[in-house]
Design an enzyme around this catalytic site. Structure first.
Site, PDB file in Angstrom:
ATOM      1  N   GLY A 275       0.872  -1.312  -0.170  1.00 56.25           N
ATOM      2  CA  GLY A 275       0.108   0.271  -0.004  1.00 56.25           C
ATOM      3  C   GLY A 275       0.903   1.233  -0.187  1.00 56.25           C
ATOM      4  O   GLY A 275       0.470   2.093   0.693  1.00 56.25           O
ATOM      5  N   PRO A 318       2.346  -3.614  -3.699  1.00 59.86           N
ATOM      6  CA  PRO A 318       2.474  -2.003  -3.874  1.00 59.86           C
ATOM      7  C   PRO A 318       1.382  -1.172  -4.043  1.00 59.86           C
ATOM      8  O   PRO A 318       1.355  -0.021  -3.764  1.00 59.86           O
ATOM      9  CB  PRO A 318       3.368  -1.762  -5.217  1.00 59.86           C
ATOM     10  CG  PRO A 318       4.171  -2.931  -5.475  1.00 59.86           C
ATOM     11  CD  PRO A 318       3.168  -4.137  -4.957  1.00 59.86           C
ATOM     12  N   ARG A 320      -1.561   1.198  -5.099  1.00 55.12           N
ATOM     13  CA  ARG A 320      -1.593   2.447  -6.076  1.00 55.12           C
ATOM     14  C   ARG A 320      -0.322   2.688  -6.658  1.00 55.12           C
ATOM     15  O   ARG A 320      -0.417   3.547  -7.679  1.00 55.12           O
ATOM     16  CB  ARG A 320      -2.109   3.479  -5.675  1.00 55.12           C
ATOM     17  CG  ARG A 320      -1.325   4.404  -4.609  1.00 55.12           C
ATOM     18  CD  ARG A 320      -2.206   5.242  -3.656  1.00 55.12           C
ATOM     19  NE  ARG A 320      -3.176   4.721  -2.653  1.00 55.12           N
ATOM     20  CZ  ARG A 320      -4.010   5.282  -2.238  1.00 55.12           C
ATOM     21  NH1 ARG A 320      -4.494   6.349  -2.486  1.00 55.12           N
ATOM     22  NH2 ARG A 320      -4.775   4.452  -1.204  1.00 55.12           N
ATOM     23  N   ARG A 361     -13.045   9.843  -4.971  1.00 56.03           N
ATOM     24  CA  ARG A 361     -12.096   9.581  -3.824  1.00 56.03           C
ATOM     25  C   ARG A 361     -11.960  10.826  -2.765  1.00 56.03           C
ATOM     26  O   ARG A 361     -11.859  10.884  -1.758  1.00 56.03           O
ATOM     27  CB  ARG A 361     -10.650   9.563  -4.243  1.00 56.03           C
ATOM     28  CG  ARG A 361     -10.557   8.107  -4.724  1.00 56.03           C
ATOM     29  CD  ARG A 361      -8.995   7.656  -5.052  1.00 56.03           C
ATOM     30  NE  ARG A 361      -8.408   7.348  -3.892  1.00 56.03           N
ATOM     31  CZ  ARG A 361      -7.618   8.422  -3.277  1.00 56.03           C
ATOM     32  NH1 ARG A 361      -7.380   9.405  -3.971  1.00 56.03           N
ATOM     33  NH2 ARG A 361      -6.979   7.992  -2.176  1.00 56.03           N
ATOM     34  N   TYR A 365     -12.884   9.965   0.624  1.00 58.40           N
ATOM     35  CA  TYR A 365     -11.655  10.101   1.495  1.00 58.40           C
ATOM     36  C   TYR A 365     -11.220  11.359   1.983  1.00 58.40           C
ATOM     37  O   TYR A 365     -10.347  11.561   2.395  1.00 58.40           O
ATOM     38  CB  TYR A 365     -10.547   9.267   0.853  1.00 58.40           C
ATOM     39  CG  TYR A 365     -10.733   7.757   0.608  1.00 58.40           C
ATOM     40  CD1 TYR A 365     -11.474   6.922   1.581  1.00 58.40           C
ATOM     41  CD2 TYR A 365     -10.419   7.356  -0.629  1.00 58.40           C
ATOM     42  CE1 TYR A 365     -11.779   5.527   1.074  1.00 58.40           C
ATOM     43  CE2 TYR A 365     -10.620   5.891  -1.033  1.00 58.40           C
ATOM     44  CZ  TYR A 365     -11.190   5.183   0.003  1.00 58.40           C
ATOM     45  OH  TYR A 365     -11.632   3.877  -0.522  1.00 58.40           O
ATOM     46  N   CYS A 392     -25.399  16.993  -9.011  1.00 56.80           N
ATOM     47  CA  CYS A 392     -25.993  17.492  -8.243  1.00 56.80           C
ATOM     48  C   CYS A 392     -25.840  17.264  -6.463  1.00 56.80           C
ATOM     49  O   CYS A 392     -26.731  16.504  -5.849  1.00 56.80           O
ATOM     50  CB  CYS A 392     -27.657  17.373  -8.596  1.00 56.80           C
ATOM     51  SG  CYS A 392     -28.203  18.006  -9.993  1.00 56.80           S
TER      52      CYS A 392
END
Length: 466
Positions: A275, A318, A320, A361, A365, A392
């Site tokens: 990660g 690994p 992303r 994202r 996040y 919207c």
């Protein structure tokens, strides 16, 4: 503190982050945010893989995901070479297509899938199944049976129910299935709560502290159709250093030694997860693969010496870090609106032809992104901007805070770097928008990997009046 009228009214809601400063030249690219072939020509047009984004949009429309094949392959090789004596697993969940699966195979990497759909892509691509691992906390009966029949290299088991289910399926299929036991090491990764995966209070894995992990090992060993390969640990994603891995490796290797000492079983493998982070803004400072490899190897070897055990064969994921920086998204500006803020300040809202349907994202996040004017150069002074989508939703934000040229106007193209991971794979049809295509670029040529959706695609599943 949240304002009763909503987040947009809270004190400080419209202030840019403390680190954001006006650029000397808003036309410049920040190299660490972009794929290696990205640059601007003399007219200010962003070119990736030798293809001008103005030409790409003229041919394929916008919005579009633009994947730099040479950059992708280069990052894959960098991890393969740095972790030369490891198995390196590419994260299919970040972004996968048939062509990308073939690139991964050609560059010598393994593949991590976590659903039957991702497994189907690997199958269609002809990916070597012995180099596939199957993740997931709730794999269905059908998914497990398919994985067994295809002969995936290892299944990462995540619950007692799954161990029982997989053992039964493997026996019915007359197969011996390699298994890794996913454990939670109780490590808090310094990342967003929803992408931290090794603390105790979450859905993944077996707790080491509670004893469930050792119990899971016993149950795998008791199942004749399952072949225990080792332990799997993953502490989260968007991680920039090896500090968290040191604590996790110590706890997982201690369990590895306990299995050897108490159960008389020497497990041959261990997966350290990964990660690794990428640069979304100038505040992100990701480590090079070679540094990560050296540090993680040193951690494992030190712990193995202290425990008096042989080092198992290692693997990493690994995440992303391979595809994330290799892709950008290009949008066309539709409207530009200046909004007055408290204290006499203002913000320029730049609305583009995509949004949370192609990049959830930021809303999900609170992720940060950058952007650049991609279709021309500008002599205007930079202004504080926010790139928003056409949905919207007040939270439909692509880039929360960025300085943009003050003359940005409808028809301009804006490009956002670092969108390779989880943007297309999390894309939706919210507001019935059509998901954008993925266009690979290399050596001055472009080719479609995933075509743009059509309204026929959108309505194909609507059978209400049939």
């Amino acid at each position: 503190m949240t304002h009763e009228a909503g987040w947009a009214h809270a004190p400080g809601a419209f202030r840019g982050p403390s680190w954001l400063r006006p650029p000397a030249d808003p036309n410049d690219l920040v190299p660490q945010l972009w794929s290696t072939t990205a640059h601007k020509d003399d007219a200010g047009v962003l070119t990736v893989g030798g293809v001008a984004l103005t030409d790409l949009v003229a041919e394929h429309g916008s919005p579009a995901f633009v994947l730099d094949e040479a950059d992708f392959r280069g990052r894959a090789r960098a991890f393969r070479d740095a972790f030369a004596d490891y198995d390196v697993y590419y994260a299919g969940k970040a972004f996968i297509s048939v062509a990308v699966a073939r690139w991964i195979a050609e560059e010598g990497l393994c593949l991590d899938v976590c659903s039957g759909g991702e497994l189907s892509v690997a199958e269609r691509a002809g990916f070597p199944m012995e180099r596939v691992e199957f993740h997931g906390n709730n794999k269905s009966e059908g998914e497990l049976r398919r994985a067994v029949r295809l002969g995936v290299g290892r299944v990462i088991v995540d619950s007692f129910h799954e161990i029982e289910r997989l053992a039964r399926i493997a026996a019915e299929e007359g197969a011996s299935v390699p298994v890794m036991v996913r454990v939670t090491a109780g490590v808090e990764a310094h990342t967003h709560e929803y992408i931290a995966t090794a603390h105790e209070d979450q859905k993944f894995g077996f707790s080491i502290t509670s004893g469930h992990a050792l119990d899971a090992v016993r149950r795998v060993l008791a199942a004749e159709a399952l072949e225990l390969r080792g332990l799997h640990s993953h502490i989260g994603s968007q991680i920039f250093d090896s500090a968290g891995f040191e604590v996790a490796a110590r706890r997982v290797l201690a369990l590895h030694a306990t299995v050897s000492r108490e159960l008389g079983v020497d497990m041959p493998e261990m997966d350290l997860g990964g990660g690794f982070g990428i640069a979304y803004t100038t505040q992100d400072d990701p480590a090079e693969p070679a540094r990560l490899a050296a540090e993680m190897t040193a951690i494992v070897e030190h712990e193995c010496r202290a425990l008096g055990i042989d080092r198992p064969a290692l693997s990493i994921e690994p995440g992303r870090a391979i595809v994330g920086p290799s892709m950008c998204t290009v949008y066309e500006v539709g409207t530009v609106k200046e909004v007055s803020l408290d204290g006499g300040a203002s913000r320029t809202y730049v609305s583009v032809d995509g949004g949370m349907s192609d990049n959830i994202r930021t809303a999900l996040y609170d992720a940060d992104y950058s952007c650049t004017l991609a279709s021309r150069t500008s002599d205007a002074d930079p202004v504080l901007g926010r790139v928003v989508g056409k949905h919207c939703e007040a939270g439909d934000i692509v880039v929360k805070d960025e300085f943009v040229p003050g003359d940005l106007a409808p028809g301009d193209l804006v490009a956002v770097p670092g969108t390779g991971a989880y943007c297309r794979s999390m894309a939706s049809n919210y507001n019935h928008l059509l998901r954008p295509p993925v266009i690979a670029v290399r050596d001055g040529a472009s080719r479609v990997l995933l075509r743009r959706e059509t309204e026929d695609d959108l309505l194909a599943t609507d059978v209400g009046d049939l």
